[in-house]
Scaffold this motif. Structure first.
Motif, PDB file in Angstrom:
ATOM      1  N   GLU A   1       9.700  -1.503   8.777  1.00  0.00           N
ATOM      2  CA  GLU A   1       9.539  -0.060   8.620  1.00  0.00           C
ATOM      3  C   GLU A   1      10.799   0.674   9.085  1.00  0.00           C
ATOM      4  O   GLU A   1      11.367   0.348  10.121  1.00  0.00           O
ATOM      5  N   PHE A   2      11.231   1.659   8.306  1.00  0.00           N
ATOM      6  CA  PHE A   2      12.413   2.440   8.659  1.00  0.00           C
ATOM      7  C   PHE A   2      12.063   3.443   9.759  1.00  0.00           C
ATOM      8  O   PHE A   2      11.078   4.169   9.656  1.00  0.00           O
ATOM      9  N   LYS A   3      12.891   3.486  10.794  1.00  0.00           N
ATOM     10  CA  LYS A   3      12.736   4.485  11.846  1.00  0.00           C
ATOM     11  C   LYS A   3      13.378   5.787  11.371  1.00  0.00           C
ATOM     12  O   LYS A   3      14.484   5.786  10.841  1.00  0.00           O
ATOM     13  N   SER A   4      12.697   6.885  11.588  1.00  0.00           N
ATOM     14  CA  SER A   4      13.089   8.148  10.949  1.00  0.00           C
ATOM     15  C   SER A   4      14.099   8.973  11.738  1.00  0.00           C
ATOM     16  O   SER A   4      14.717   9.880  11.183  1.00  0.00           O
ATOM     17  N   GLY A   5      14.282   8.666  13.035  1.00  0.00           N
ATOM     18  CA  GLY A   5      15.082   9.540  13.884  1.00  0.00           C
ATOM     19  C   GLY A   5      16.482   9.832  13.372  1.00  0.00           C
ATOM     20  O   GLY A   5      16.922  10.993  13.341  1.00  0.00           O
ATOM     21  N   SER A   6      17.191   8.796  12.941  1.00  0.00           N
ATOM     22  CA  SER A   6      18.586   8.978  12.517  1.00  0.00           C
ATOM     23  C   SER A   6      18.721   9.762  11.222  1.00  0.00           C
ATOM     24  O   SER A   6      19.796  10.301  10.935  1.00  0.00           O
TER      25      SER A   6
ATOM     26  N   GLN B   1      17.530  12.553  10.638  1.00  0.00           N
ATOM     27  CA  GLN B   1      17.706  13.967  10.961  1.00  0.00           C
ATOM     28  C   GLN B   1      19.177  14.356  10.908  1.00  0.00           C
ATOM     29  O   GLN B   1      19.511  15.499  10.552  1.00  0.00           O
ATOM     30  N   ALA B   2      20.062  13.409  11.235  1.00  0.00           N
ATOM     31  CA  ALA B   2      21.497  13.705  11.213  1.00  0.00           C
ATOM     32  C   ALA B   2      21.962  14.044   9.804  1.00  0.00           C
ATOM     33  O   ALA B   2      22.792  14.951   9.616  1.00  0.00           O
ATOM     34  N   ALA B   3      21.440  13.332   8.810  1.00  0.00           N
ATOM     35  CA  ALA B   3      21.810  13.629   7.422  1.00  0.00           C
ATOM     36  C   ALA B   3      21.317  15.012   7.022  1.00  0.00           C
ATOM     37  O   ALA B   3      22.018  15.756   6.315  1.00  0.00           O
ATOM     38  N   ILE B   4      20.121  15.349   7.460  1.00  0.00           N
ATOM     39  CA  ILE B   4      19.571  16.675   7.164  1.00  0.00           C
ATOM     40  C   ILE B   4      20.421  17.750   7.815  1.00  0.00           C
ATOM     41  O   ILE B   4      20.778  18.764   7.182  1.00  0.00           O
ATOM     42  N   ASP B   5      20.784  17.546   9.084  1.00  0.00           N
ATOM     43  CA  ASP B   5      21.584  18.536   9.812  1.00  0.00           C
ATOM     44  C   ASP B   5      22.953  18.724   9.172  1.00  0.00           C
ATOM     45  O   ASP B   5      23.488  19.847   9.142  1.00  0.00           O
ATOM     46  N   ALA B   6      23.534  17.627   8.658  1.00  0.00           N
ATOM     47  CA  ALA B   6      24.865  17.705   8.054  1.00  0.00           C
ATOM     48  C   ALA B   6      24.820  18.105   6.587  1.00  0.00           C
ATOM     49  O   ALA B   6      25.865  18.389   5.995  1.00  0.00           O
TER      50      ALA B   6
ATOM     51  N   VAL C   1      12.422  19.850   6.430  1.00  0.00           N
ATOM     52  CA  VAL C   1      12.285  20.644   7.653  1.00  0.00           C
ATOM     53  C   VAL C   1      11.487  19.865   8.690  1.00  0.00           C
ATOM     54  O   VAL C   1      10.412  19.322   8.390  1.00  0.00           O
ATOM     55  N   GLY C   2      12.022  19.822   9.913  1.00  0.00           N
ATOM     56  CA  GLY C   2      11.290  19.267  11.034  1.00  0.00           C
ATOM     57  C   GLY C   2      10.978  17.788  10.922  1.00  0.00           C
ATOM     58  O   GLY C   2      11.551  17.059  10.098  1.00  0.00           O
ATOM     59  N   ALA C   3      10.044  17.351  11.780  1.00  0.00           N
ATOM     60  CA  ALA C   3       9.678  15.939  11.817  1.00  0.00           C
ATOM     61  C   ALA C   3       9.105  15.473  10.489  1.00  0.00           C
ATOM     62  O   ALA C   3       9.385  14.355  10.033  1.00  0.00           O
ATOM     63  N   ALA C   4       8.295  16.319   9.855  1.00  0.00           N
ATOM     64  CA  ALA C   4       7.696  15.942   8.570  1.00  0.00           C
ATOM     65  C   ALA C   4       8.775  15.712   7.512  1.00  0.00           C
ATOM     66  O   ALA C   4       8.673  14.785   6.697  1.00  0.00           O
ATOM     67  N   GLY C   5       9.813  16.536   7.537  1.00  0.00           N
ATOM     68  CA  GLY C   5      10.885  16.408   6.554  1.00  0.00           C
ATOM     69  C   GLY C   5      11.664  15.123   6.714  1.00  0.00           C
ATOM     70  O   GLY C   5      11.945  14.427   5.727  1.00  0.00           O
TER      71      GLY C   5
ATOM     72  N   ARG D   1      10.742   7.619   4.523  1.00  0.00           N
ATOM     73  CA  ARG D   1       9.828   6.852   3.660  1.00  0.00           C
ATOM     74  C   ARG D   1      10.406   6.691   2.253  1.00  0.00           C
ATOM     75  O   ARG D   1      10.280   5.633   1.637  1.00  0.00           O
ATOM     76  N   GLU D   2      11.046   7.751   1.742  1.00  0.00           N
ATOM     77  CA  GLU D   2      11.648   7.657   0.409  1.00  0.00           C
ATOM     78  C   GLU D   2      12.770   6.619   0.386  1.00  0.00           C
ATOM     79  O   GLU D   2      12.900   5.847  -0.574  1.00  0.00           O
ATOM     80  N   ALA D   3      13.588   6.610   1.434  1.00  0.00           N
ATOM     81  CA  ALA D   3      14.668   5.622   1.517  1.00  0.00           C
ATOM     82  C   ALA D   3      14.092   4.208   1.633  1.00  0.00           C
ATOM     83  O   ALA D   3      14.575   3.274   0.982  1.00  0.00           O
ATOM     84  N   GLN D   4      13.074   4.066   2.438  1.00  0.00           N
ATOM     85  CA  GLN D   4      12.416   2.770   2.612  1.00  0.00           C
ATOM     86  C   GLN D   4      11.808   2.276   1.301  1.00  0.00           C
ATOM     87  O   GLN D   4      11.982   1.115   0.918  1.00  0.00           O
ATOM     88  N   ASP D   5      11.130   3.173   0.611  1.00  0.00           N
ATOM     89  CA  ASP D   5      10.515   2.803  -0.677  1.00  0.00           C
ATOM     90  C   ASP D   5      11.572   2.431  -1.715  1.00  0.00           C
ATOM     91  O   ASP D   5      11.365   1.520  -2.526  1.00  0.00           O
ATOM     92  N   ALA D   6      12.713   3.139  -1.683  1.00  0.00           N
ATOM     93  CA  ALA D   6      13.783   2.845  -2.642  1.00  0.00           C
ATOM     94  C   ALA D   6      14.361   1.456  -2.404  1.00  0.00           C
ATOM     95  O   ALA D   6      14.575   0.689  -3.350  1.00  0.00           O
TER      96      ALA D   6
END
Length: 259
Positions: A178-183, A185-190, A233-237, A243-248
């Motif tokens: 399973e992909f961990k989602s924390g990192s 957020q950096a792509a979203i911020d940038a 946006v946020g944790a849900a985003g 999940r999309e990256a993991q599914d891909a």
């Protein structure tokens, strides 16, 4: 006679395995020397030339091919459809120590990595990582997470591509973790898109288990379509993006995700 025959049959596998073990040791020694040599050469040339990414270019064109070629070679699919003038957060499955070599070759632009904290203590590698602007992650220090995400966002925001393995560690059974989602957020911020890449065959060529057992075979890297980050946006985003990256990656591998 029966006693002697039993002893010969028991000893035969040991005699058969001995050359393989010797070969593994020689391959390991060659990998260390090859790596240390090219790190030294590339850092000197980078210093002399003043080109910031010279050492990364040499990793892609000299160091990585010297290890991947003898191990079975690499086929890259889908890279021609990507606009490499843009930076990406590259995410991939992780099965082998060869994965970094393969990704260096699959991505035709300078690529930095998010490395485990333990790599700071590895001679040559630690100096190379610092000189080329790579980042380190401490999996045991949760307080370091926000600062690390800011650092990753800074690298991406500066127009540089960076790769990480969202599973967190190499798989031991070949299944996708399973992909961990924390990192993410950096792509979203940038405001930088996420680029999924599936690595095929690296775990079979150099398994995570055992001592450096190279089993030569073909390897393949499949480059997927970039995933947009706008509107996340946020944790849900970031969880949805993860999940999309993991599914891909799972779809390109033709595998399900390990529960």
């Amino acid at each position: 006679m029966e006693y002697r025959q039993t002893r010969v049959e028991a000893a035969a596998p040991v005699i058969t395995e001995l050359p393989k073990r010797v070969l593994n040791v020689l391959e390991f020694a060659f990998t260390l020397l090859w790596t240390a040599g090219w790190i030294s050469v590339s850092l000197v040339l980078q210093l002399v030339s003043g080109r910031r990414d010279r050492a990364l270019d040499m990793a892609r064109t000299r160091w990585a091919p010297g290890l991947v070629g003898p191990a079975g070679g690499l086929t890259v699919e889908g890279a021609d459809a990507i606009d490499w003038s843009r930076p990406y957060l590259v995410v991939a499955n992780h099965e082998s120590l060869l994965d970094i070599c393969v990704l260096f070759m699959a991505v035709p632009v300078p690529l930095r990595f998010l490395l485990k904290e333990e790599m700071r203590r590895v001679p040559f590698v630690a100096g190379y990582a610092r000189a080329t602007g790579m980042l380190f992650i401490s999996r045991d220090d949760r307080r370091a997470g926000p600062q690390l995400r800011r650092q990753v966002a800074g690298v991406l925001g500066a127009g540089q591509s960076l790769c990480l393995f969202p599973e967190g560690t190499r798989t031991r059974d070949g299944r996708l973790g399973e992909f961990k989602s924390g990192s993410f957020q950096a792509a979203i911020d940038a405001g930088v898109e996420v680029l999924p890449i599936a690595l095929h065959g690296t775990g079979a060529v150099l398994p995570a288990r055992g001592f450096f057992r190279v089993c030569r075979g073909p390897m393949r890297a499949t480059v997927g379509q970039p995933l947009p980050v706008a509107g996340r946006v946020g944790a849900a985003g970031r969880q949805a993006l993860s999940r999309e990256a993991q599914d891909a990656v799972a779809a390109m591998l033709g595998r399900s995700v390990r529960p």
